[in-house]
Design an enzyme around this catalytic site. Structure first.
Site, mmCIF file in Angstrom:
data_model
loop_
_atom_site.group_PDB
_atom_site.id
_atom_site.type_symbol
_atom_site.label_atom_id
_atom_site.label_comp_id
_atom_site.label_asym_id
_atom_site.label_seq_id
_atom_site.Cartn_x
_atom_site.Cartn_y
_atom_site.Cartn_z
ATOM 1 N N HIS A 347 0.796 -1.231 0.000
ATOM 2 C CA HIS A 347 0.000 0.000 0.000
ATOM 3 C C HIS A 347 0.824 1.275 0.000
ATOM 4 C CE1 HIS A 347 -3.373 -2.720 0.285
ATOM 5 N NE2 HIS A 347 -3.940 -1.766 -0.402
ATOM 6 N N CYS A 660 -9.159 -4.104 -12.873
ATOM 7 C CA CYS A 660 -8.593 -2.927 -12.210
ATOM 8 C C CYS A 660 -7.331 -3.235 -11.406
ATOM 9 C CB CYS A 660 -9.634 -2.251 -11.329
ATOM 10 S SG CYS A 660 -10.295 -3.330 -10.050
HETATM 11 C C1 PEP Z 1 -6.792 -6.304 -6.891
HETATM 12 O O1 PEP Z 1 -6.765 -7.180 -6.038
HETATM 13 O O2 PEP Z 1 -6.383 -6.473 -8.068
HETATM 14 C C2 PEP Z 1 -7.323 -4.979 -6.589
HETATM 15 C C3 PEP Z 1 -7.501 -4.085 -7.542
HETATM 16 O O3 PEP Z 1 -7.581 -4.686 -5.303
HETATM 17 P P1 PEP Z 1 -6.436 -4.365 -4.234
HETATM 18 O O4 PEP Z 1 -5.146 -4.225 -4.966
HETATM 19 O O5 PEP Z 1 -6.850 -3.139 -3.539
HETATM 20 O O6 PEP Z 1 -6.491 -5.585 -3.371
#
Ligand code: PEP
Ligand code: MG
Length: 735
Positions: A347, A660
């Site tokens: 993150h 995404c």
């Molecule tokens: C994913 O898992 O690809 C996603 C877009 O969500 P995050 O990266 O926030 O887990």
């Protein structure tokens, strides 16, 4: 040591004193030069004519081995040791016993200090080795303070100021040029020698007591409030703070004449050096905890606060850091981030990307090699990091920075052009966001909307749970900024690697597979209901798109939909204007959904593939574990087949399917996605320009034909990467 002597005279004096006190016939000091050569700088007992002439390469001979491994060697029959190399100019063949210790500073080897005796069978006891290491540490400080510069021959530099390049992993695009800011700056110990052993031992013991108490206080807090995720770490700290071996080594160093802080630094330095040679990630992690603990103790002794976060032209160098910690720095002044760990989906990296900060990750050794204020270049495109770069490299990167700015300018000129492939297929390019700071990127990047708004980021950067009003305000601000462009809000995706310090969760063996996202949200619906209410209120009179993360079973979608209905009823009871339209979608991140695609589509208005998590569960690779995260290819045939199935199911049901995860932002992967039939993808804003440039040159139908042929061939496994690269090369597609 403190006698005002010329550098050479001082070194001569030091080796002589050591030899006298340890009753050794030889004492020699080798210093590591920037060219990887260990040069004899002073000797008592060997041929004085060999000083500055005798040389060994790193890894060569016993001295070179000690420097390369950063471990002391204590031998009673040195000449028969396999690593022994005879240097004729020194006349050292007559010495059987040998004790050599690395000259270490913050885990880095700057040289080697050696004592030798003729007598076979003389054994250097442990205390002598300890004492020699202590002296070596003092010499290290002298080298680091520039004390030997006067002795350098023209053209020769010491290892300390040598330019170093690292090959890391690119985590966020861009080039950063600036000065090193160590995220957890090493505490500089200037007061090395104690004047009174007993009072110093008492000082050490007092600091240890305070340290233990502070850990107990933390634990007590947690105890009152149930088990928490930090508990395990704190428990380890408690154990370490009481570790007898550690305390004994600290006391010994003080009894050898060091101040308490110098003793901590010495023991810590040994540990860091050892740590660098460990491969077991579990052990390394434990030693890191130990290291953090030693830092706390040092700060305790010195009375120093955490670093000031006011910096200029900074490139922050850290082992790892949290998303919120990055936000502690003044944003405009951070030109780059270098992490020894970190992966594309950590993150802190996601936040750095939102801020447009170039990031290189998995840059091993960066923290111990870098000194505060060193010039540094981060290449977020290749993952390379250049520390103390020579002028040629520096100017190369200044040019590159300019060139990139021009390219950005070109992308900007594409911004208002429609994203349509060469054969006329429109592709919706949306952006991912999560914080207010991302919103200016909507206009900047030319994104058609926000395909993924990660609502948990607001929760992650806050120190307490954001209230409904705070949530509603953020969502409204996002919708205001988006205007007519669609925004897909994903409900809270916490748990796994996204921990909220104020949300108590029990420790789990496998948090990624544990109590997270929808599982947690449906069991404790209060949190989700509050959020849904905030979302529905913010979207009053406008289009609302709500998406649920980590759905594993269709019953979860039904339960979540029921909560939405309840909230809508609640709003109408209080005469709120409901959203103009409402679309409900789910993220496809868990492979179980791949085998119930038709009923899944029947329940939803849209689906977005979270390829980061889907990839993690598909290949059983922890997305945050640097050792495995990049081991398998997201362009592999089986993964692409799975993605294609989702697109086809969406087509059958008239349900829009997007993706995404991070792969949407890599031009070659984005090309593959279009080839698979995706007509909507969402990515980090800086990727939109390059992806658009790629697709405008792409003949989607011919790529689909080639890709389908590969995926339809059941005898095929492996990766489609070669086919894709080859296709791009044949059609001059920039990626
Ligand atoms: C994913 O898992 O690809 C996603 C877009 O969500 P995050 O990266 O926030 O887990
Ligand atoms: Mg995910």
């Amino acid at each position: 040591m403190i006698e005002p002597l010329e550098p050479q005279a001082r070194l001569d004096q030091i080796v002589k004193l050591i030899a006298t006190h340890m009753e050794t016939e030889v004492c020699s000091l080798y210093v590591l030069r920037a060219d990887g050569v260990l040069e004899l700088y002073a000797t008592e007992g060997l041929n004085p004519g060999a000083v500055h002439l005798a040389q060994l390469r790193l890894g060569e001979g016993l001295v070179g081995t000690i420097a390369a491994t950063a471990r002391p060697h204590n031998l009673s029959d040195a000449q028969n040791h396999p690593a022994f190399t005879y240097l004729p100019e020194t006349g050292e063949e007559a010495y059987a016993t040998f004790l050599g210790v690395p000259v270490l500073r913050a885990g880095r080897t700057l040289g080697v200090l050696v004592v030798q005796n003729k007598a076979v069978g003389r054994v250097y006891p442990e205390e002598e080795s300890e004492a020699l290491e202590t002296v070596a540490m003092v010499i290290a400080e002298m080298i680091a303070a520039g004390g030997l510069e006067g002795l350098l021959r023209p053209g020769v530099t010491l290892d300390l100021t040598r330019p170093v390049s690292f090959e890391g992993v690119p985590l966020c695009d861009g080039i950063g040029i600036g000065q090193v800011v160590l995220h957890e700056p090493r505490v500089v110990v200037s007061n090395l020698f104690n004047e009174d052993v007993e009072s110093e031992v008492a000082r050490l013991s007092e600091a240890l007591t305070i340290l233990r108490k502070s850990i107990e206080d933390m634990l007590a807090l947690r105890e009152v409030a149930d088990e928490g995720e930090h508990r395990a770490v704190l428990e380890t700290y408690r154990k370490f703070a009481r570790d007898r071996g550690w305390v004994r080594r600290l006391e010994e160093a003080v009894r050898n004449g060091l101040t308490a802080e110098a003793a901590v630094e010495k023991v810590q330095s040994d540990m860091r050096a050892r740590m660098m040679h460990l491969t077991d990630p579990y052990m390394r992690e434990r030693l890191h905890d130990f290291d953090d603990l030693a830092n706390r103790l040092l700060r305790q002794l010195i009375g120093q606060d955490v670093n000031g976060k006011d910096v200029t032209d900074a490139v922050v160098v850290a082992r790892n850091m949290g998303a919120a910690e990055l936000l502690d720095y003044h944003r405009g002044q951070i030109h780059g981030l270098v992490l020894e760990e970190g992966a594309a989906t950590s993150h802190v990296v996601i936040v750095a990307r939102a801020l447009g900060i170039p990031v290189a990750g998995q840059v091993k050794g960066a923290v111990s090699m870098a000194e505060k204020g060193d010039p540094i270049v981060v290449d977020g495109e290749s993952g390379d990091v250049h520390l103390r770069p020579p002028p040629e490299i520096q100017s190369l990167f200044s040019d590159k920075l300019r060139f990139r700015a021009e390219r950005q300018q070109r992308y900007r000129s594409l911004r208002d052009q429609p994203a349509v492939t060469r054969d006329g297929t429109p592709i919706g390019l949306q952006m991912n966001a999560g914080l207010l700071v991302d919103l200016p990127q909507l206009a900047e990047s030319g994104a058609e909307g926000i395909g993924l708004f990660r609502t948990e980021l607001q929760f992650m950067v806050a120190s307490t749970m954001p209230r409904t009003g705070d949530q509603e305000r953020l969502y409204r601000a996002v919708l205001d900024a988006a205007g007519e462009r669609p925004v897909t809000f994903r409900t809270l995706d916490v748990g796994g690697d996204k921990l909220l310090p104020y949300l108590r969760q029990s420790p789990e063996d496998n948090p990624a597979l544990g109590y997270r996202a929808m599982r947690l949200a449906l069991d404790r619906p209060g949190l989700l209901r509050t959020q849904l209410r905030a979302l529905l209120k913010a979207a009053s009179g406008r289009a609302a798109r709500i998406m649920f993360p980590m759905v594993t079973d269709l019953s979860e979608i039904r339960a979540a939909r029921a909560l939405i209905s309840r909230e809508l009823e609640h709003l109408s009871r209080f005469n709120y204007v409901p959203p103009r339209s409402l679309e409900v979608g789910a993220m496809l991140e868990v492979p179980s959904l791949l085998f119930q695609l038709d009923p899944l589509m029947a329940e939803l208005d849209f689906v977005s593939i979270g390829s980061n998590d889907l990839f993690q569960f598909f290949f059983a690779v922890d997305r945050g574990n640097a050792h495995v995260a990049t081991r398998y290819d997201d362009l592999s045939v089986p993964f692409l087949r799975a993605l294609r199935e989702v697109v086809r199911a969406g087509e059958r049901h008239g349900v829009s399917v997007s993706l995404c995860g991070e792969m949407a932002g890599r031009s070659l992967s984005a090309m593959a996605l279009i080839g698979l039939g995706f007509r909507n993808i969402s990515m980090a804003p800086p990727s939109i320009g390059p992806v658009k440039a790629m697709l405008m040159a792409l003949e989607a139908s011919s790529l689909s034909a080639e890709l389908d042929a590969l995926l339809d061939d059941v005898s095929q496994a492996g990766t489609a990467r070669t086919l894709l690269e080859d296709f791009a090369a044949r059609h001059a597609i920039p990626y």
